[in-house]
Motif scaffolding. Sequence first.
Motif, PDB file in Angstrom:
ATOM      1  N   VAL A   1      50.028  13.706  13.114  1.00  0.00           N
ATOM      2  CA  VAL A   1      49.939  13.719  14.561  1.00  0.00           C
ATOM      3  C   VAL A   1      50.306  12.341  15.123  1.00  0.00           C
ATOM      4  N   MET A   2      49.781  11.288  14.490  1.00  0.00           N
ATOM      5  CA  MET A   2      50.065   9.934  14.955  1.00  0.00           C
ATOM      6  C   MET A   2      51.536   9.588  14.757  1.00  0.00           C
ATOM      7  N   GLU A   3      52.125  10.088  13.673  1.00  0.00           N
ATOM      8  CA  GLU A   3      53.541   9.821  13.411  1.00  0.00           C
ATOM      9  C   GLU A   3      54.417  10.457  14.484  1.00  0.00           C
ATOM     10  N   THR A   4      54.077  11.663  14.905  1.00  0.00           N
ATOM     11  CA  THR A   4      54.829  12.334  15.968  1.00  0.00           C
ATOM     12  C   THR A   4      54.688  11.576  17.281  1.00  0.00           C
ATOM     13  N   PHE A   5      53.498  11.130  17.589  1.00  0.00           N
ATOM     14  CA  PHE A   5      53.267  10.358  18.807  1.00  0.00           C
ATOM     15  C   PHE A   5      54.086   9.067  18.797  1.00  0.00           C
ATOM     16  N   THR A   6      54.121   8.391  17.652  1.00  0.00           N
ATOM     17  CA  THR A   6      54.890   7.149  17.526  1.00  0.00           C
ATOM     18  C   THR A   6      56.377   7.402  17.746  1.00  0.00           C
ATOM     19  N   ARG A   7      56.879   8.478  17.187  1.00  0.00           N
ATOM     20  CA  ARG A   7      58.307   8.823  17.385  1.00  0.00           C
ATOM     21  C   ARG A   7      58.617   9.136  18.833  1.00  0.00           C
ATOM     22  N   VAL A   8      57.729   9.867  19.488  1.00  0.00           N
ATOM     23  CA  VAL A   8      57.944  10.221  20.894  1.00  0.00           C
ATOM     24  C   VAL A   8      57.943   8.965  21.756  1.00  0.00           C
ATOM     25  N   VAL A   9      56.993   8.077  21.530  1.00  0.00           N
ATOM     26  CA  VAL A   9      56.914   6.836  22.312  1.00  0.00           C
ATOM     27  C   VAL A   9      58.140   5.962  22.046  1.00  0.00           C
ATOM     28  N   ALA A  10      58.540   5.840  20.793  1.00  0.00           N
ATOM     29  CA  ALA A  10      59.719   5.032  20.464  1.00  0.00           C
ATOM     30  C   ALA A  10      60.976   5.610  21.116  1.00  0.00           C
ATOM     31  N   THR A  11      61.128   6.927  21.056  1.00  0.00           N
ATOM     32  CA  THR A  11      62.287   7.578  21.683  1.00  0.00           C
ATOM     33  C   THR A  11      62.282   7.363  23.187  1.00  0.00           C
ATOM     34  N   PHE A  12      61.126   7.485  23.806  1.00  0.00           N
ATOM     35  CA  PHE A  12      61.022   7.268  25.239  1.00  0.00           C
ATOM     36  C   PHE A  12      61.372   5.833  25.611  1.00  0.00           C
ATOM     37  N   LEU A  13      60.865   4.867  24.855  1.00  0.00           N
ATOM     38  CA  LEU A  13      61.145   3.459  25.153  1.00  0.00           C
ATOM     39  C   LEU A  13      62.623   3.128  24.966  1.00  0.00           C
ATOM     40  N   ILE A  14      63.232   3.639  23.907  1.00  0.00           N
ATOM     41  CA  ILE A  14      64.659   3.385  23.683  1.00  0.00           C
ATOM     42  C   ILE A  14      65.496   4.007  24.792  1.00  0.00           C
ATOM     43  N   THR A  15      65.197   5.244  25.142  1.00  0.00           N
ATOM     44  CA  THR A  15      65.948   5.929  26.195  1.00  0.00           C
ATOM     45  C   THR A  15      65.754   5.248  27.543  1.00  0.00           C
ATOM     46  N   SER A  16      64.533   4.867  27.853  1.00  0.00           N
ATOM     47  CA  SER A  16      64.257   4.204  29.134  1.00  0.00           C
ATOM     48  C   SER A  16      64.942   2.850  29.229  1.00  0.00           C
ATOM     49  N   SER A  17      64.848   2.055  28.167  1.00  0.00           N
ATOM     50  CA  SER A  17      65.488   0.735  28.204  1.00  0.00           C
ATOM     51  C   SER A  17      67.003   0.855  28.286  1.00  0.00           C
ATOM     52  N   THR A  18      67.571   1.848  27.614  1.00  0.00           N
ATOM     53  CA  THR A  18      69.014   2.066  27.700  1.00  0.00           C
ATOM     54  C   THR A  18      69.419   2.474  29.110  1.00  0.00           C
ATOM     55  N   TYR A  19      68.640   3.348  29.722  1.00  0.00           N
ATOM     56  CA  TYR A  19      68.929   3.780  31.086  1.00  0.00           C
ATOM     57  C   TYR A  19      68.889   2.603  32.059  1.00  0.00           C
ATOM     58  N   PHE A  20      67.827   1.798  31.995  1.00  0.00           N
ATOM     59  CA  PHE A  20      67.703   0.672  32.917  1.00  0.00           C
ATOM     60  C   PHE A  20      68.772  -0.388  32.672  1.00  0.00           C
ATOM     61  N   ALA A  21      69.163  -0.579  31.429  1.00  0.00           N
ATOM     62  CA  ALA A  21      70.255  -1.512  31.136  1.00  0.00           C
ATOM     63  C   ALA A  21      71.568  -0.990  31.702  1.00  0.00           C
ATOM     64  N   ALA A  22      71.807   0.309  31.593  1.00  0.00           N
ATOM     65  CA  ALA A  22      73.043   0.895  32.122  1.00  0.00           C
ATOM     66  C   ALA A  22      73.097   0.807  33.640  1.00  0.00           C
ATOM     67  N   VAL A  23      71.971   0.965  34.287  1.00  0.00           N
ATOM     68  CA  VAL A  23      71.927   0.876  35.747  1.00  0.00           C
ATOM     69  C   VAL A  23      72.107  -0.568  36.199  1.00  0.00           C
ATOM     70  N   ALA A  24      71.597  -1.521  35.431  1.00  0.00           N
ATOM     71  CA  ALA A  24      71.648  -2.928  35.829  1.00  0.00           C
ATOM     72  C   ALA A  24      73.032  -3.550  35.641  1.00  0.00           C
ATOM     73  N   VAL A  25      73.813  -3.050  34.708  1.00  0.00           N
ATOM     74  CA  VAL A  25      75.121  -3.636  34.416  1.00  0.00           C
ATOM     75  C   VAL A  25      76.144  -3.107  35.415  1.00  0.00           C
ATOM     76  N   PRO A  26      76.960  -4.004  35.992  1.00  0.00           N
ATOM     77  CA  PRO A  26      77.896  -3.570  37.030  1.00  0.00           C
ATOM     78  C   PRO A  26      79.062  -2.723  36.526  1.00  0.00           C
TER      79      PRO A  26
END
Length: 94
Positions: A1-26
């Motif tokens: 259960v903890m392993e699944t939670f860790t994967r979900v959080v990691a996936t969310f953080l990677i996707t979110s940081s990629t999205y915000f980086a893409a929006v910030a770059v001109p």
Amino acid sequence: VMETFTRVVATFLITSSTYFAAVAVPGVAVVWAILGSSLGMLIGFIVPCACYLKIRRHKGLNRWTNLGALALFLFSSAVAVACTAHAIADMKKH
């Protein structure tokens, strides 16, 4: 259960940081400039030299080939930092 939670959080953080980086770059040219200056040197020179030095570390640095690989590693690292800094400075101008 903890392993699944860790994967979900990691996936969310990677996707979110990629999205915000893409929006910030001109534009995509900025991304290619930064990636080309940093990853090009990393893949072409730094990683091969580091692997060679790791494999040959038992021979010591007194051999000419090891000294050459170390010199190339240091020079390539400095050039990668300089090129990436230049790409970022160019990005700030525009």
